[in-house]
Design an enzyme around this catalytic site. Sequence first.
Site, mmCIF file in Angstrom:
data_model
loop_
_atom_site.group_PDB
_atom_site.id
_atom_site.type_symbol
_atom_site.label_atom_id
_atom_site.label_comp_id
_atom_site.label_asym_id
_atom_site.label_seq_id
_atom_site.Cartn_x
_atom_site.Cartn_y
_atom_site.Cartn_z
ATOM 1 C CG HIS B 86 1.625 15.321 15.710
ATOM 2 N ND1 HIS B 86 1.706 15.570 14.360
ATOM 3 C CD2 HIS B 86 0.303 15.185 15.993
ATOM 4 C CE1 HIS B 86 0.481 15.570 13.848
ATOM 5 N NE2 HIS B 86 -0.391 15.350 14.813
ATOM 6 C CG ASP B 88 4.969 14.055 12.592
ATOM 7 O OD1 ASP B 88 4.344 14.418 13.627
ATOM 8 O OD2 ASP B 88 4.836 12.936 12.081
ATOM 9 C CD GLU B 158 -0.519 11.672 14.959
ATOM 10 O OE1 GLU B 158 -1.567 11.106 15.307
ATOM 11 O OE2 GLU B 158 -0.396 12.201 13.820
ATOM 12 C CD GLU B 159 0.021 13.293 10.614
ATOM 13 O OE1 GLU B 159 -0.594 12.250 10.377
ATOM 14 O OE2 GLU B 159 -0.554 14.352 10.950
ATOM 15 C CG HIS B 218 2.371 -6.956 -26.093
ATOM 16 N ND1 HIS B 218 1.117 -7.200 -26.585
ATOM 17 C CD2 HIS B 218 2.883 -5.962 -26.844
ATOM 18 C CE1 HIS B 218 0.876 -6.386 -27.597
ATOM 19 N NE2 HIS B 218 1.942 -5.615 -27.772
ATOM 20 N NE ARG B 333 -8.776 5.515 10.371
ATOM 21 C CZ ARG B 333 -7.895 6.461 10.666
ATOM 22 N NH1 ARG B 333 -7.664 6.813 11.923
ATOM 23 N NH2 ARG B 333 -7.224 7.046 9.708
ATOM 24 C CB SER B 404 -6.444 6.394 14.897
ATOM 25 O OG SER B 404 -7.422 5.593 14.306
ATOM 26 C CG HIS B 432 -4.639 13.370 7.077
ATOM 27 N ND1 HIS B 432 -4.522 12.045 7.374
ATOM 28 C CD2 HIS B 432 -4.158 14.031 8.180
ATOM 29 C CE1 HIS B 432 -4.032 11.910 8.602
ATOM 30 N NE2 HIS B 432 -3.807 13.097 9.105
#
Lengths: 460, 460
Positions: B86, B88, B158-159, B218, B333, B404, B432
């Site tokens: 990928h 990107d 992909e990201e 407030h 995950r 992943s 990342h």
Amino acid sequence: MQDTLNYIQENKQRYVDELFELLKIASISADPAYNQDVLDCAEKVAEHLKNSGADQVEVCETDGYPIVYGEKIINPDLPTVLVYGHYDVQPPDPLDLWKKPPFEPYIEKTELHPEGAIFARGSADDKGQFFMHIKAFEAMMKTNALPCNVKFIIEGEEEVGSKSLEGFVKNNTEKLACDCILISDTHIYSREQPTVTTGLRGLSYVEVEVEGPNRDLHSGLYGGAVPNPIHVLSRMIAKLIDEDGRITVDGFYDNVLVVSEEERAEMNKLKDNPEEFKKSIGLEGVEGEKGYTALERTSIRPTLDCNGIWGGYTGEGAKTVIPSKAFAKISMRLVPYQTPDEITEKFKNYFEKIAPDNVRVKVTPHHGGMPYVLPSDTKEYLAAKKAMETAFGKEVLPYRSGGSIPITAMFEQVLGAKSVLMGFGLDSDAIHSPNEHYGLFNFFKGIESIPLFFENYAKG
Amino acid sequence: MQDTLNYIQENKQRYVDELFELLKIASISADPAYNQDVLDCAEKVAEHLKNSGADQVEVCETDGYPIVYGEKIINPDLPTVLVYGHYDVQPPDPLDLWKKPPFEPYIEKTELHPEGAIFARGSADDKGQFFMHIKAFEAMMKTNALPCNVKFIIEGEEEVGSKSLEGFVKNNTEKLACDCILISDTHIYSREQPTVTTGLRGLSYVEVEVEGPNRDLHSGLYGGAVPNPIHVLSRMIAKLIDEDGRITVDGFYDNVLVVSEEERAEMNKLKDNPEEFKKSIGLEGVEGEKGYTALERTSIRPTLDCNGIWGGYTGEGAKTVIPSKAFAKISMRLVPYQTPDEITEKFKNYFEKIAPDNVRVKVTPHHGGMPYVLPSDTKEYLAAKKAMETAFGKEVLPYRSGGSIPITAMFEQVLGAKSVLMGFGLDSDAIHSPNEHYGLFNFFKGIESIPLFFENYAKG
């Protein structure tokens, strides 16, 4: 007095026009990007004071934003009223929730304000309110009705903790010498039930930081095996208030003034309709400290609230990161006899105590403020009550507010004078929120009440 | 083969120079502001494929960002390897933590990379890695050493969840027909202990919103009497993981593959130094699910992490607001045989269940992905293991990663082919995160290993 009230009546439109000019200045003291606007606003306030007839008008430099001063001494033997207000405003974000831009004032009718309300950041807090004093002063001057001396200090740092004010007051005790302080920066209970605020909560405000890993991590590669600072911070925040709505900080309630059952019964007479309260803010249910009414929870009891939280990826889409740090802004409202220094210290100790060993935490104090009470048998209170009863044609009750005006305690300590909190806003004015507004009814009732206060106070 | 390796040796500098050009393109797929950069990057990848000797090169349009295709069919009777990558990249924020701008690549030596590492967003994930395949292909073409057919698909989403890829693969099953898929988008265990990734975790990613009052309030006037959405969200997040580090979502572990004690013992041979692990990310202590090692927590066990949280005032200074809403991004995950649809649904039900009555919550699913396992007795695994053993001169072990790559499961389902995850990064590459980098050692070892894989696989 009738001359003065007539003068006010004839100049209403001009008063609104002039206030609009003031509201157009984005005097946001919290954001350095608006530095010049705040300074411009100070100059504009000074100009208004001069034009209304004040002497010795001065834009007094401080380490922060300037304090605008002006006075009219008609006779040193007469009492002196010191009017306090602030020309800075809260940041307007979230901007996208404003119906129109926050610094482009306009008038719109609402259910609560059939005569129309002025919408703009600062309209109620506090430009619209301190401006009433300048205009009431102008009316008294033009009609030769000023019955005693008056001094003005309008500051530009109230929304960021009035950092320079205490030093200024301490350095100018002679210049600011007065018999009482008059402040319009609060609200009345409702149009039908006018009130004078007799109590204010204090404030302790801190920023907290939780640091886990020393850099952002990929949540797939590290997730499940490291402390995630967002989770740790969430768990710590969850621990700050227990299931009974009580704050768990060690010793937090040690110095809290216990209000008598009698006084609680008296204050709960004001009690509004809980259903209406929920409806007005779109809630299905409320919560808070067990054993107290909503009115008590927001006035005679101390509270703790997260005012902001942030950490990790907050942009569009998805990013699988475990951030290195997470942050929150946390404020506590205090009641007599808690003090901000005491509570900030206790919070810091507790927050550090409940932090797990595998993170580093930092607690940074922002500004604080003392709680305040004005007994309802004082000359100051009675002059305000009577003035508003004349203007509104209704009985006026004392009211304790949940908000903070930390400087009232300081004024009492340094100048030896009590503050009268004669505010004219409504709870629903959305101060600090998008679409802040101030009713025209409230604005004009305020301008009418002020000369009446001066008359009562000078006589009393 | 020696010719090919010699060719690689002679062209190293040019390979790095060409990669630098690719890294300068800010192809951030998550942020619409970088739309043109992502498109430019696709064109650049196509150009590289053409120049390296690929036929039928095409920038294939999709509903999202394009997929770059290219192929070299030398004999339809020979096996076909489909290379996936990928182009990107992840958003680079927080920008202020980068030593140099993220899209201005540079080389710097580090303790782990005495030969130097390439610093830039995307250097390891995944530009530096898929580019190895184009350059290894070029080397095989130039030295007449390509032993079987090859196809390339390099995508640009992909990201952000590979939204268009599945449709594209389903619509082009003939074009993409292959015997195995080769992917370099993972890391080896260490330079001393090369590994082939044989397992990947799946992903379920959601955004949650908690709404209390219908407008910002407030905190002085309302604090203590209304549900503060930051507190409510914090309490809900705190509830998602119990004291044993187990996720409390109802039924979360129902379909989790229980890994045998034998296999766990085998995988824990890889076990690194826990002190080193902590030191590498600046932690005093770790945490996670009770009864599992750090390696197991990040590979064979499912996890839940907040990837972002926000609400209220997060600017400079202090603002005393109770926000109307608070938000979080939460990802889970997954391991075999959990599925993202199942887990997203279970999370949604649980989050709604634990929400108190006085707030409204919303759960919005982002992308998800299936977990994946490649058995270590397959032809694909063995070809990769042998190739890397030759290139590194060391024994290669199988390794389960916590990350992943959701598309591996989809490839298997649609194309009927197994994916080989022959990645060359290091855990410490800071993908990342700020200062992402990719070792020159790793880059070149990868380019050398790829022709060896083709040789082994074509023979096998």
